[in-house]
Design an enzyme around this catalytic site. Structure first.
Site, short mmCIF file in Angstrom:
data_model
loop_
_atom_site.label_atom_id
_atom_site.label_comp_id
_atom_site.label_asym_id
_atom_site.label_seq_id
_atom_site.Cartn_x
_atom_site.Cartn_y
_atom_site.Cartn_z
CB SER A 184 102.37 50.51 15.13
OG SER A 184 104.18 49.94 15.44
CD GLU A 190 107.89 57.26 16.52
OE1 GLU A 190 107.74 55.51 16.36
OE2 GLU A 190 107.45 57.85 15.93
CG HIS A 216 105.81 53.09 17.91
ND1 HIS A 216 106.45 53.22 17.16
CD2 HIS A 216 105.16 52.35 18.72
CE1 HIS A 216 105.60 52.01 16.14
NE2 HIS A 216 105.17 51.97 17.18
#
Length: 294
Positions: A146, A238, A268
């Site tokens: 991320s 996502e 995610h």
């Protein structure tokens, strides 16, 4: 670019529902801060067996498999929307790659927003990577999830650091703080982790006036003169799906060797939940990619 689609297994179809329900219940019953909750949730990824961990002052944690194969090192940069996360909480997740590769792994800590807005995080990542390299570490596999994947991409923009990075693995990279991706803006995207407002608020807390188009804040817009081989993994559920797919296409256009793996039905950073077939498969692929390019 090498692109692969991975189907949702019957086991995962049920396990994802159970895992997400457990996460929602945990959040509803948690009485501490969001940072404490995120760390507790992240720390649910178990530390791999026969793994020794040691804290390196306030800069992060080392993880050492029982049998270290080589002098190669993984450097793991954690996610958390630039506002959450810690190296200590991420030890279990990072250890899943350490045990699969046999490589010692360093999990970095960096200052979090909003107390420490951009560019505090990328500056610290560059500083710590330089320190590791100055200590004699010259063969690095860089891994991030991320926001941590975005910080990994910032390191790849640094001409001196990138020469020491043999491979990079990016889990669900958050690459575009302008939020121009089709998946982010598609009302049919059913992301079980994020609402668009969550990411917009996190970006505002991180940027605090910096333009979102800045290539160190949104590495999707950077030009990369030198790239190691990259593996990018993302789930179809996502908001940030197109952050990953657009990045893969652009890096390939800039001459990079890119492996893109898209997992059907996954959310995610699903790799943290090793009960999932997809998570174990994705971690196996990431470890194989790292070993192949070391």
């Amino acid at each position: 670019m090498n692109k692969s689609q991975h189907p949702l297994t019957g086991h995962d179809q049920l396990q994802v529902q159970q895992s997400l329900a457990e996460q929602q219940t945990h959040r509803a019953n948690f009485t501490g801060s969001m940072r404490a909750y995120y760390d507790e949730m992240t720390a649910e990824t178990p530390l791999a067996a026969a793994m020794r961990s040691e804290q390196a002052s306030d800069s992060g944690w080392w993880l050492h498999p029982q049998e270290t194969r080589t002098e190669q090192v993984i450097v793991f940069i954690h996610g958390g929307a630039y506002m959450l996360g810690s190296a200590q909480a991420y030890r279990g997740f990072a250890s899943q790659l350490a045990v699969r590769t046999g490589y010692s792994t360093f999990v970095l800590d960096y200052p979090l927003a909003p107390e420490h807005p951009f560019p505090a995080a990328p500056d610290r990542v560059i500083e710590l990577l330089k320190s590791l390299i100055d200590s004699g570490i010259e063969h690095i596999a860089l891994v991030g999830d991320s926001a941590g994947a975005a910080l990994s991409l910032v390191a790849l923009q640094h001409p001196q650091l990138v020469k020491k990075i043999r491979a990079a693995v990016l889990f669900s990279p958050w690459t575009d703080l302008t939020f121009s991706g089709a998946s982010f803006n598609d009302p049919n995207t059913r992301d079980p982790i994020f609402q668009p407002s969550i990411l917009r608020d996190a970006a505002a807390a991180y940027l605090q006036g910096t333009l979102a188009e800045d290539h160190r804040a949104s590495p999707l817009f950077a030009q990369y003169s030198l790239l190691p081989p990259l593996a990018i993994q993302v789930g179809t559920e996502e908001l940030l799906l197109d952050d990953a797919t657009r990045l893969a296409a652009q890096l390939a256009e800039q001459g990079g060797e890119v492996q893109l793996d898209i997992y059907q039905g996954m959310h995610h950073v699903f790799q943290r939940d090793i009960r999932l077939d997809a998570a174990r498969h994705a971690l196996d692929i990431a470890a194989s990619f790292i070993r192949q390019h070391q």
